[in-house]
Design an enzyme around this catalytic site. Structure first.
Site, PDB file in Angstrom:
ATOM      1  N   THR A  35      -6.203  15.203   7.435  1.00 62.28           N
ATOM      2  CA  THR A  35      -6.221  15.037   5.979  1.00 62.28           C
ATOM      3  C   THR A  35      -4.794  15.082   5.433  1.00 62.28           C
ATOM      4  O   THR A  35      -4.451  14.373   4.493  1.00 62.28           O
ATOM      5  CB  THR A  35      -7.098  16.129   5.326  1.00 62.28           C
ATOM      6  OG1 THR A  35      -8.370  16.117   5.984  1.00 62.28           O
ATOM      7  CG2 THR A  35      -7.308  15.882   3.856  1.00 62.28           C
ATOM      8  N   THR A  40     -27.246  -2.030   2.103  1.00 64.05           N
ATOM      9  CA  THR A  40     -27.498  -0.588   2.115  1.00 64.05           C
ATOM     10  C   THR A  40     -28.437  -0.225   0.970  1.00 64.05           C
ATOM     11  O   THR A  40     -28.444  -0.893  -0.078  1.00 64.05           O
ATOM     12  CB  THR A  40     -26.158   0.199   2.019  1.00 64.05           C
ATOM     13  OG1 THR A  40     -26.409   1.571   2.244  1.00 64.05           O
ATOM     14  CG2 THR A  40     -25.487   0.048   0.662  1.00 64.05           C
ATOM     15  N   THR A  41     -29.205   0.822   1.184  1.00 65.86           N
ATOM     16  CA  THR A  41     -30.141   1.269   0.148  1.00 65.86           C
ATOM     17  C   THR A  41     -29.357   1.795  -1.054  1.00 65.86           C
ATOM     18  O   THR A  41     -28.354   2.481  -0.880  1.00 65.86           O
ATOM     19  CB  THR A  41     -31.031   2.391   0.734  1.00 65.86           C
ATOM     20  OG1 THR A  41     -31.688   1.845   1.885  1.00 65.86           O
ATOM     21  CG2 THR A  41     -32.064   2.872  -0.256  1.00 65.86           C
ATOM     22  N   SER A  80      -4.444  13.654  -4.259  1.00 66.25           N
ATOM     23  CA  SER A  80      -5.071  14.978  -4.322  1.00 66.25           C
ATOM     24  C   SER A  80      -4.433  15.986  -3.382  1.00 66.25           C
ATOM     25  O   SER A  80      -4.569  17.179  -3.596  1.00 66.25           O
ATOM     26  CB  SER A  80      -6.550  14.873  -4.018  1.00 66.25           C
ATOM     27  OG  SER A  80      -6.761  14.782  -2.643  1.00 66.25           O
ATOM     28  N   LYS A  82     -16.682  13.927  -8.077  1.00 62.76           N
ATOM     29  CA  LYS A  82     -15.684  14.984  -8.291  1.00 62.76           C
ATOM     30  C   LYS A  82     -15.798  15.485  -9.735  1.00 62.76           C
ATOM     31  O   LYS A  82     -16.645  16.315  -9.995  1.00 62.76           O
ATOM     32  CB  LYS A  82     -14.304  14.463  -7.888  1.00 62.76           C
ATOM     33  CG  LYS A  82     -14.326  14.092  -6.383  1.00 62.76           C
ATOM     34  CD  LYS A  82     -12.989  13.835  -5.795  1.00 62.76           C
ATOM     35  CE  LYS A  82     -13.049  13.149  -4.447  1.00 62.76           C
ATOM     36  NZ  LYS A  82     -13.629  13.917  -3.352  1.00 62.76           N
ATOM     37  N   THR A 142     -14.962   7.807  -8.508  1.00 66.41           N
ATOM     38  CA  THR A 142     -16.083   8.484  -7.858  1.00 66.41           C
ATOM     39  C   THR A 142     -16.940   9.166  -8.910  1.00 66.41           C
ATOM     40  O   THR A 142     -16.469   9.484  -9.998  1.00 66.41           O
ATOM     41  CB  THR A 142     -15.580   9.535  -6.849  1.00 66.41           C
ATOM     42  OG1 THR A 142     -16.708  10.082  -6.155  1.00 66.41           O
ATOM     43  CG2 THR A 142     -14.855  10.690  -7.531  1.00 66.41           C
ATOM     44  N   HIS A 182      -9.431  11.028  -8.302  1.00 71.56           N
ATOM     45  CA  HIS A 182      -9.100  12.408  -8.711  1.00 71.56           C
ATOM     46  C   HIS A 182      -8.667  12.506 -10.168  1.00 71.56           C
ATOM     47  O   HIS A 182      -8.180  13.547 -10.596  1.00 71.56           O
ATOM     48  CB  HIS A 182      -8.035  12.991  -7.782  1.00 71.56           C
ATOM     49  CG  HIS A 182      -8.564  13.197  -6.405  1.00 71.56           C
ATOM     50  ND1 HIS A 182      -9.313  14.297  -6.049  1.00 71.56           N
ATOM     51  CD2 HIS A 182      -8.508  12.408  -5.307  1.00 71.56           C
ATOM     52  CE1 HIS A 182      -9.681  14.185  -4.791  1.00 71.56           C
ATOM     53  NE2 HIS A 182      -9.201  13.054  -4.300  1.00 71.56           N
ATOM     54  N   SER A 191       0.833  -1.198   0.000  1.00 73.64           N
ATOM     55  CA  SER A 191       0.000   0.000   0.000  1.00 73.64           C
ATOM     56  C   SER A 191       0.876   1.261   0.000  1.00 73.64           C
ATOM     57  O   SER A 191       1.783   1.389   0.823  1.00 73.64           O
ATOM     58  CB  SER A 191      -0.886  -0.051   1.262  1.00 73.64           C
ATOM     59  OG  SER A 191      -1.656   1.097   1.383  1.00 73.64           O
TER      60      SER A 191
HETATM   61  N1  PLP Z   1     -10.472   8.074  -2.744  1.00 72.98           N
HETATM   62  C1  PLP Z   1      -9.804   9.238  -2.683  1.00 72.98           C
HETATM   63  C2  PLP Z   1      -8.368   9.273  -3.084  1.00 72.98           C
HETATM   64  C3  PLP Z   1     -10.443  10.408  -2.242  1.00 72.98           C
HETATM   65  O1  PLP Z   1      -9.782  11.563  -2.164  1.00 72.98           O
HETATM   66  C4  PLP Z   1     -11.804  10.332  -1.862  1.00 72.98           C
HETATM   67  C5  PLP Z   1     -12.562  11.501  -1.375  1.00 72.98           C
HETATM   68  O2  PLP Z   1     -12.629  12.489  -1.285  1.00 72.98           O
HETATM   69  C6  PLP Z   1     -12.451   9.110  -1.951  1.00 72.98           C
HETATM   70  C7  PLP Z   1     -11.766   8.001  -2.387  1.00 72.98           C
HETATM   71  C8  PLP Z   1     -13.900   8.986  -1.580  1.00 72.98           C
HETATM   72  O3  PLP Z   1     -14.709   9.396  -2.646  1.00 72.98           O
HETATM   73  P1  PLP Z   1     -16.202   9.907  -2.366  1.00 72.98           P
HETATM   74  O4  PLP Z   1     -16.107  11.356  -2.061  1.00 72.98           O
HETATM   75  O5  PLP Z   1     -16.941   9.584  -3.610  1.00 72.98           O
HETATM   76  O6  PLP Z   1     -16.696   9.119  -1.180  1.00 72.98           O
END
Ligand code: PLP
Length: 423
Positions: A372, A286-287, A198, A257, A254, A226, A146
């Site tokens: 973060t 989950t729904t 990011s 974004k 995602t 991203h 990782s």
């Molecule tokens: N993976 C990365 C690298 C992210 O920066 C983020 C969120 O901001 C996610 C996954 C999660 O994505 P989501 O906002 O769709 O839950």
């Protein structure tokens, strides 16, 4: 902690949380949410509500990279879906919660990434968390490699699988090779990484990672959160741009974004997707996403692909912001991606600068603090969009220059000489 029956015993529980909150307040990384009301069709203009007052501001820190949340075709698709199907999905995917929009969205995503099949989740976070947990749990003795700067959702998914994990240095193929040295080829392995980080704004060395994976018999799980919608000829992300998408076993993305709405997904082979669909608790229990979100994101992916001018405008603006910052002498991390981090290096100062920009100049960049980013690397993170005009950009850079002179005194000399040189 002990619970004393003679007192208000519940307060001993609450004091645990209060103390933890006080600690982060003292350290300066307690999170205050700014109440922002974006104006549909007028992005980046928004209203900021504070202490009963409202001001118009420009937003400079949204992850709605292409302003697709404001796109009229996307908004219509959502409205139509509500009119046709109602607001909610009504259940889990298995129990009445699969509509034609969910099915079409998954087909579109699979096609986007050139994979056999895709699976939509309510967020990118839950896609990573749920998919990694279930996939890794199924592979006995799997070793997980990782990247050290991986997102929390990847870390949590790996952790919950209880598989052995080795962290390799960020974007460092040599270190990854060193970690893999001596591990038998026949031991199952998975490399887990992001394509665009990011907070650092840098790209993963995907071609080298693919070669290493091939040499060592490792699967690759790639988070393109991203990058998807932005990079690659068909907007499928960095793996497409680098020509290695077919070598990536599981691609995560995602819809929140570049595609501007909400939701996440994985795209992979038939067997992996069918497995996750059938075994992943975070998918099963989950729904499902609201049909309007599925319809809106489907339209968003189509629009981004059919209208390349949206991405061109976006990249032109990224370039312009960077060149204006350079002219103003404001240092930023530039690894070639669309995200522009400006390191402040101290959480309280970071908040002060953000507050000053918002209160005095009506431009909004959220301070990015621990957890973060690591302590000491606190930053503001600038995200231009195709909707920012040249005037918005000039106004923003001018405001940031003034903030820099006011709050970052050791840079003052540097900036004034730069400004002098510009005259
Ligand atoms: N993976 C990365 C690298 C992210 O920066 C983020 C969120 O901001 C996610 C996954 C999660 O994505 P989501 O906002 O769709 O839950």
């Amino acid at each position: 902690m002990s619970v004393n029956k003679s007192h208000n015993w519940k307060s001993s529980y609450h004091s645990i949380f209060d103390q933890k909150l006080q600690d982060i307040k003292n350290e300066g990384h307690y999170r205050y949410f700014n109440e922002i009301e974006r104006k549909a069709g007028q992005y980046p203009k928004a209203l900021h509500h504070k202490d009963g007052k409202t001001k118009e501001i420009d937003v400079w820190c949204s992850n709605d990279y292409l302003s697709m949340s404001q796109n009229t075709e996307v908004m219509s698709a959502m409205k139509n879906a509500v009119d046709q199907l109602g607001a909610g999905s009504g259940g889990t995917r298995n129990i009445s919660g699969t509509t034609r929009f969910h099915v079409e969205l998954e087909e579109k995503i699979a096609k986007l990434h050139g994979k056999e099949r895709a699976l939509a989740f309510n967020s990118g976070y839950s896609a990573n968390d749920s998919a990694l947990t279930s996939i890794l749990s199924a592979i006995d003795n799997c070793l997980v490699l990782s990247d050290e700067l991986n997102h929390a959702s990847l870390i949590e998914g790996i952790r919950a699988s209880k598989r052995e994990k080795v962290i390799y240095k960020h974007n460092d193929p040599e270190h990854l090779k060193a970690v893999l040295k001596g591990i038998p080829f026949n031991r199952p392995k998975m490399i887990v990484l992001e394509s665009v980080y990011s907070m650092e704004a840098d790209f993963a060395p995907l071609k080298e990672i693919v070669e290493i994976a091939h040499e060592h018999g490792a699967l690759i799980y790639l988070d393109e959160v991203h990058a998807v919608g932005l990079y690659g000829p068909n907007a499928a992300g960095l793996a497409e741009q680098e020509g290695v998408a077919d070598q990536i076993d599981i691609i995560n993305g995602t819809l929140a974004k570049a595609f501007g709405l909400a939701g996440g997904y994985i795209a992979s082979s038939n067997s992996i997707i069918d497995f996750v669909r059938s075994f992943s608790k975070g998918f099963i229990f989950t729904t499902s996403m609201c049909p309007a979100v599925a319809a809106g994101t489907l339209k968003s992916v189509q629009t981004v692909q059919n209208q390349p001018e949206i991405r061109s405008r976006f990249f032109e603006n990224v370039k312009l912001v960077k060149s204006e910052l350079e002219k103003a002498g404001i240092p930023f991390l530039d690894s070639g991606s669309h995200i522009i981090p400006v390191i402040i290096g101290e959480s309280k100062l970071c908040r002060k600068i953000s507050d000053y920009l918002l209160e005095e100049h009506q431009v909004y960049v959220q301070p990015i603090n621990f957890p973060t980013v690591p302590k000491g690397t606190e930053r503001i993170r600038i995200t231009p969009t195709p909707s920012h005009s040249k005037e918005d950009i000039k106004k923003f850079v001018n405001a940031l220059t003034q903030a820099w002179v006011k709050f970052m005194p050791k840079h003052e000399q540097f900036i004034s000489s730069n400004l002098q040189a510009k005259k």
